[in-house]
Motif scaffolding. Structure first.
Motif, PDB file in Angstrom:
ATOM      1  N   GLY A  75      -4.826   4.758  -0.429  1.00 22.06           N
ATOM      2  CA  GLY A  75      -4.088   4.275   0.738  1.00 22.06           C
ATOM      3  C   GLY A  75      -2.605   4.185   0.454  1.00 22.06           C
ATOM      4  O   GLY A  75      -1.786   4.252   1.374  1.00 22.06           O
ATOM      5  N   THR A 120      -1.694   1.212  15.087  1.00 23.96           N
ATOM      6  CA  THR A 120      -2.121   2.057  13.973  1.00 23.96           C
ATOM      7  C   THR A 120      -3.420   2.763  14.335  1.00 23.96           C
ATOM      8  O   THR A 120      -4.294   2.180  14.980  1.00 23.96           O
ATOM      9  N   VAL A 178      -5.495   3.846  11.977  1.00 21.87           N
ATOM     10  CA  VAL A 178      -6.413   3.204  11.021  1.00 21.87           C
ATOM     11  C   VAL A 178      -5.608   2.170  10.227  1.00 21.87           C
ATOM     12  O   VAL A 178      -4.542   2.484   9.702  1.00 21.87           O
ATOM     13  N   ASN A 234      -4.373  -0.032   7.175  1.00 25.43           N
ATOM     14  CA  ASN A 234      -4.364   0.184   5.721  1.00 25.43           C
ATOM     15  C   ASN A 234      -5.037  -0.952   4.970  1.00 25.43           C
ATOM     16  O   ASN A 234      -5.157  -0.909   3.756  1.00 25.43           O
ATOM     17  N   ASP A 265       0.561   5.203  14.699  1.00 22.49           N
ATOM     18  CA  ASP A 265       0.837   5.311  13.267  1.00 22.49           C
ATOM     19  C   ASP A 265      -0.387   5.944  12.607  1.00 22.49           C
ATOM     20  O   ASP A 265      -1.427   5.299  12.474  1.00 22.49           O
ATOM     21  N   ALA A 315      -0.600   7.194   9.515  1.00 22.79           N
ATOM     22  CA  ALA A 315      -0.462   7.297   8.055  1.00 22.79           C
ATOM     23  C   ALA A 315      -1.818   7.224   7.348  1.00 22.79           C
ATOM     24  O   ALA A 315      -2.035   7.889   6.337  1.00 22.79           O
ATOM     25  N   GLN A 316      -2.735   6.402   7.857  1.00 20.75           N
ATOM     26  CA  GLN A 316      -4.034   6.240   7.200  1.00 20.75           C
ATOM     27  C   GLN A 316      -5.164   6.979   7.911  1.00 20.75           C
ATOM     28  O   GLN A 316      -6.328   6.844   7.527  1.00 20.75           O
ATOM     29  N   ARG A 371      -5.200  -1.525  -5.409  1.00 17.89           N
ATOM     30  CA  ARG A 371      -4.018  -2.217  -4.908  1.00 17.89           C
ATOM     31  C   ARG A 371      -4.353  -3.696  -4.789  1.00 17.89           C
ATOM     32  O   ARG A 371      -5.486  -4.061  -4.442  1.00 17.89           O
ATOM     33  N   HIS A 414      -0.160  -5.797   1.121  1.00 22.20           N
ATOM     34  CA  HIS A 414      -0.278  -4.440   1.676  1.00 22.20           C
ATOM     35  C   HIS A 414       0.701  -4.183   2.816  1.00 22.20           C
ATOM     36  O   HIS A 414       0.393  -3.465   3.777  1.00 22.20           O
TER      37      HIS A 414
HETATM   38  C1  LIG Z   1      -0.645   2.276   8.122  1.00 18.47           C
HETATM   39  C2  LIG Z   1       0.617   2.585   7.390  1.00 18.47           C
HETATM   40  N1  LIG Z   1       1.741   2.833   8.099  1.00 18.47           N
HETATM   41  C3  LIG Z   1       2.902   3.127   7.475  1.00 18.47           C
HETATM   42  C4  LIG Z   1       2.980   3.159   6.094  1.00 18.47           C
HETATM   43  C5  LIG Z   1       4.300   3.518   5.441  1.00 18.47           C
HETATM   44  O1  LIG Z   1       4.136   4.764   4.780  1.00 18.47           O
HETATM   45  P1  LIG Z   1       5.429   5.334   3.964  1.00 18.47           P
HETATM   46  O2  LIG Z   1       4.980   6.671   3.410  1.00 18.47           O
HETATM   47  O3  LIG Z   1       5.699   4.304   2.864  1.00 18.47           O
HETATM   48  O4  LIG Z   1       6.559   5.432   4.945  1.00 18.47           O
HETATM   49  C6  LIG Z   1       1.839   2.899   5.326  1.00 18.47           C
HETATM   50  C7  LIG Z   1       1.912   2.896   3.820  1.00 18.47           C
HETATM   51  N2  LIG Z   1       1.026   1.955   3.233  1.00 18.47           N
HETATM   52  C8  LIG Z   1       0.947   1.908   1.814  1.00 18.47           C
HETATM   53  C9  LIG Z   1       2.158   1.226   1.214  1.00 18.47           C
HETATM   54  S1  LIG Z   1       2.289  -0.428   1.719  1.00 18.47           S
HETATM   55  C10 LIG Z   1      -0.349   1.196   1.391  1.00 18.47           C
HETATM   56  O5  LIG Z   1      -0.585   1.054   0.171  1.00 18.47           O
HETATM   57  O6  LIG Z   1      -1.121   0.823   2.308  1.00 18.47           O
HETATM   58  C11 LIG Z   1       0.646   2.626   5.979  1.00 18.47           C
HETATM   59  O7  LIG Z   1      -0.485   2.391   5.284  1.00 18.47           O
END
Ligand SMILES: Cc1ncc(COP(=O)(O)O)c(CN[C@@H](CS)C(=O)O)c1O
Length: 409
Positions: free
Chosen positions: A28, A169, A171, A173, A198, A200-201, A359, A363
């Motif tokens: 993650g 989001t 998903v 994190n 978002d 990212a996950q 981790r 978070h």
């Molecule tokens: C849902 C979500 N949205 C945004 C970010 C930011 O991603 P960046 O690449 O840092 O910009 C993350 C990054 N979460 C990492 C670092 S805290 C985790 O260990 O969960 C995320 O999980």
């Protein structure tokens, strides 16, 4: 879970500093890189590096072609209609800030409501706090239930005629639950609001199609899906991006600069000021190719099987508290938990001695931690290259944590 992926990931084959087998369960935070991505970077800097879009010589033309090919690769990967809707950024955080400061400050007004979920990462929460303060808008939250799931009644009740923007989001994190984005988008659009997602996950773990989801903005970071750090993506509907002012200004994003004013370049260049991360874009191309060759449907299925196995084993330990693991129907490989009487940082340190990387902390989700009634959690975040042996190693080490600290079993 087959471990035949390990041959592709050099770092996962190296022992830890104390000679243990590495059990990497912090996907993650960032994922490890397949050899094809590492070689793509080496190939670019060894044969094709130049500043794109500016040179009239062959090498610069080649660098430009690689960069724009990456944009088309991302367009196809996300199911976007046009390459003009794909903006390269540094990471998901920069993508979300671009939307907040360009779209938010331009179109959100006093009294408007911005609706978030309580499970947002700070990158999709703090920018909206800044916009709300700057414009006199109101922040509202949709709250998840005990299983970490966003109930229909929260979506229905919190998104109203006053809502101008929903930022959610795909998903979490921390909880790993897949939110009902299509439903939230439909509700947002029914009241005339836009939706920012978002991803990212989610993008690393399941197939995403931005047109099928019917979202207005969608972001992700390359480093969470096998690509190098430093390359991120913002998808935005063309008509919204056209209406937005630039976020960063400088080279490449202008059409003509006079002493007192400037006309800006068309999309996507308007939002890509300065020298861009061509190497990162080339690495992202290779990462997407690896994921597509592996199959996101295969990745999603294998991850769900592994997370079910892990949760079933964790549920048998009386001193473990799990978060977001009550309903595994829509869950990726993110497992947050706590060990009775032991701070997550101590759990992580003890597991590290056994070669296990998880981790521990908040978070970047302080409001969610507060809502869950904890200061921090442990988090194991699985990916398709993890195996049942990795889960067994995690459980074996966890079974010793309390004993190591003298708490007995
Ligand atoms: C849902 C979500 N949205 C945004 C970010 C930011 O991603 P960046 O690449 O840092 O910009 C993350 C990054 N979460 C990492 C670092 S805290 C985790 O260990 O969960 C995320 O999980």
């Amino acid at each position: 879970m087959s471990s035949n992926y390990l041959k592709d990931f050099p770092l996962l084959k190296q022992p830890t500093a104390n000679g243990k087998r590495l059990v990497y369960l912090d996907n993650g935070a960032t994922t490890q890189k397949p050899l094809s991505v590492i070689k793509a970077l080496e190939g670019y800097y060894g044969t094709s590096n130049a500043n794109p879009h500016r040179g009239a010589y062959g090498l610069s033309v080649k660098a430009t072609e690689l960069y724009e090919n990456a944009r088309e690769k991302v367009r196809h990967f996300l199911g976007a209609a046009k390459t003009e809707e794909i903006i390269f950024t540094k990471n998901a955080t920069e993508s979300l800030n671009l939307i907040a400061y360009s779209y938010g400050l331009q179109f959100i007004e006093a009294g408007d409501e911005i609706v978030l979920s309580i499970a947002e990462h700070h990158s999709n929460l703090v920018p909206w706090q800044q916009v709300a303060k700057a414009r006199g808008a109101v922040l509202k939250y949709m709250y998840v239930n005990a299983d970490g799931v966003l109930p229909e009644e929260e979506i229905e009740a919190k998104i109203t005629a006053k809502t101008k923007l929903v930022a959610v989001t795909h998903v979490s994190n921390v909880l790993g639950i897949v939110n009902p984005i299509r439903r939230i988008a439909a509700k947002a659009h029914s009241v005339g609001a836009v939706i920012v997602v978002d991803g990212a996950q989610s993008v690393p773990h399941l197939a995403v199609n931005v047109r099928e989801l019917d979202v207005d903005f969608f972001v992700f970071s390359g480093h969470k899906m096998l690509a190098p750090m430093g390359i991120g993506v913002l998808y935005g509907r063309e008509e919204l991006l056209e209406a937005m002012p630039p976020f960063l200004c400088g080279g490449d994003m202008i059409e003509y600069v006079e002493e007192q004013d400037t006309t800006f370049a068309p999309l996507p260049a308007k939002f890509e000021a300065g020298t861009q991360n061509v190497g990162g874009a080339v690495g992202l191309t290779a990462a997407i190719e690896y994921l597509e060759q592996t199959g996101l449907d295969v990745i999603e299925r294998e991850e769900r099987e592994l997370v079910r196995y892990a949760v079933e084993r964790l549920q048998q330990l009386p001193y473990i508290t799990l978060y977001g693991c009550g309903d595994l129907t829509n869950k990726t490989g993110v497992i947050s938990f706590n060990v009775k009487d032991v701070h997550p940082h101590d759990v992580s340190t003890i597991l590290d001695a056994d070669g296990i990387a998880i981790r521990a902390g908040h978070h970047c989700a302080h409001p969610l931690m507060h809502y869950l009634g904890v200061n921090a959690t442990c988090r194991a975040s699985l990916y398709f290259y993890n195996t049942r042996e990795d889960v067994d190693a995690l459980l074996d080490s966890l079974s010793r944590v309390r004993g190591v600290l003298g708490y007995g079993a």
